[in-house]
Write a protein that holds these residues in place. Structure first.
Motif, PDB file in Angstrom:
ATOM      1  N   PHE A  59      42.606  52.754  10.897  1.00 48.75           N
ATOM      2  CA  PHE A  59      42.968  54.093  10.424  1.00 48.75           C
ATOM      3  C   PHE A  59      41.917  54.607   9.439  1.00 48.75           C
TER       4      PHE A  59
ATOM      5  N   THR B  57      41.544  60.698  11.645  1.00 47.08           N
ATOM      6  CA  THR B  57      42.672  59.777  11.494  1.00 47.08           C
ATOM      7  C   THR B  57      43.924  60.295  12.196  1.00 47.08           C
TER       8      THR B  57
ATOM      9  N   VAL C  43      45.766  58.165  15.082  1.00 51.42           N
ATOM     10  CA  VAL C  43      47.147  57.695  14.921  1.00 51.42           C
ATOM     11  C   VAL C  43      48.042  58.289  16.001  1.00 51.42           C
TER      12      VAL C  43
END
Length: 259
Positions: free
Chosen positions: A67, A73, A77
């Motif tokens: 991450f 990010t 995710v």
């Protein structure tokens, strides 16, 4: 090096998370391998699937270092959550009886991944913790579906207080089917698998479908809401601070708590 091992024999598929040095963390490549293994088990039309982790943990959950290293990010995710949710959905939908085997730690997404099984067997040393809010994230991996198997307030306790529960705690709560001494777990798994193999597969499939569809009729929608929520949290100031603090092994100072 493969992070997931697949073996199939006599109607039993064994899927093993095999990256013990990293606690079987769920990185994008690992989840992709896990997805392929689950699809292979479905294609092989096995009677029983045994899902386990090699080493000190079943799985420590999402790969937090990945991450932190991602250029985007939120997108990383989002993609990881969607991929993991497809795995969870496939485990729910497959006709095979799925047995998860938990020793050591199941953390973060490792908890709902273990809970995606039909039967959860655990060593007495097993510990379960969601821990998402410790890094400023919201739960994913099917964590919200725990409200059906654990009950709302037990699930809220896990999600908000990041409690660490023992295998016996979760046996009493109804998630873990049985708890065994560490040195007896492997033999107990073989006994359970043998008992399932001796039963009527058609009756087992019918029972799974009836109970799962009644307990979680909107599972797909719940998994999608989890993806959207954790994506937003991952890109937030709290999420970025939580990841940085986790990797630095310090207590986070969440911006939203300072207002």
């Amino acid at each position: 090096m493969t992070a997931v091992r697949y073996e199939q024999r006599d109607g039993v598929a064994r899927i093993t998370l095999s990256d013990p040095d990293r606690g079987n963390a769920l990185s994008p490549p690992t989840v992709a391998e896990l997805a392929r293994a689950v699809r292979r088990a479905r294609a092989d039309d096995v009677h029983v699937v045994v899902l386990a982790g090699e080493g000190r943990a079943f799985s420590v959950g999402g790969d937090v270092s990945a991450f932190a290293a991602a250029e985007d990010t939120e997108q990383m995710v989002d993609d990881l959550a969607e991929a993991l949710h497809r795995v969870v959905s496939d485990l729910h939908r497959m006709d095979a009886v799925v047995v998860s085997v938990v020793q050591g730690t199941a953390a973060g997404a490792g908890v709902p991944l273990a809970a995606a099984a039909d039967l959860v067997l655990a060593a007495v040393s097993a510990r379960f913790t969601l821990a998402y809010t410790k890094i400023g994230f919201s739960p994913d991996g099917g964590s919200t579906l725990l409200t059906a198997s654990l009950g709302l307030h037990r699930a809220l306790r896990l999600a908000l207080l990041n409690s660490v529960l023992t295998a016996e705690d979760l046996r009493a709560a109804g998630l873990v089917a049985q708890v065994y001494p560490d040195d007896e777990l492997a033999a107990a798994v073989e006994d359970v698998v043998a008992g399932l193999r001796a039963g009527s597969r058609e009756a087992q499939v019918a029972a799974k479908r009836l109970l799962r569809e009644t307990a979680t009729p909107a599972a797909e929608a719940a998994l999608r809401r989890e993806t959207l929520s954790i994506r937003a949290r991952a890109g937030s100031p709290d999420g970025r601070e939580g990841v940085a603090a986790f990797l630095a092994k310090r207590t986070p100072s969440f911006p939203s708590s300072l207002r």
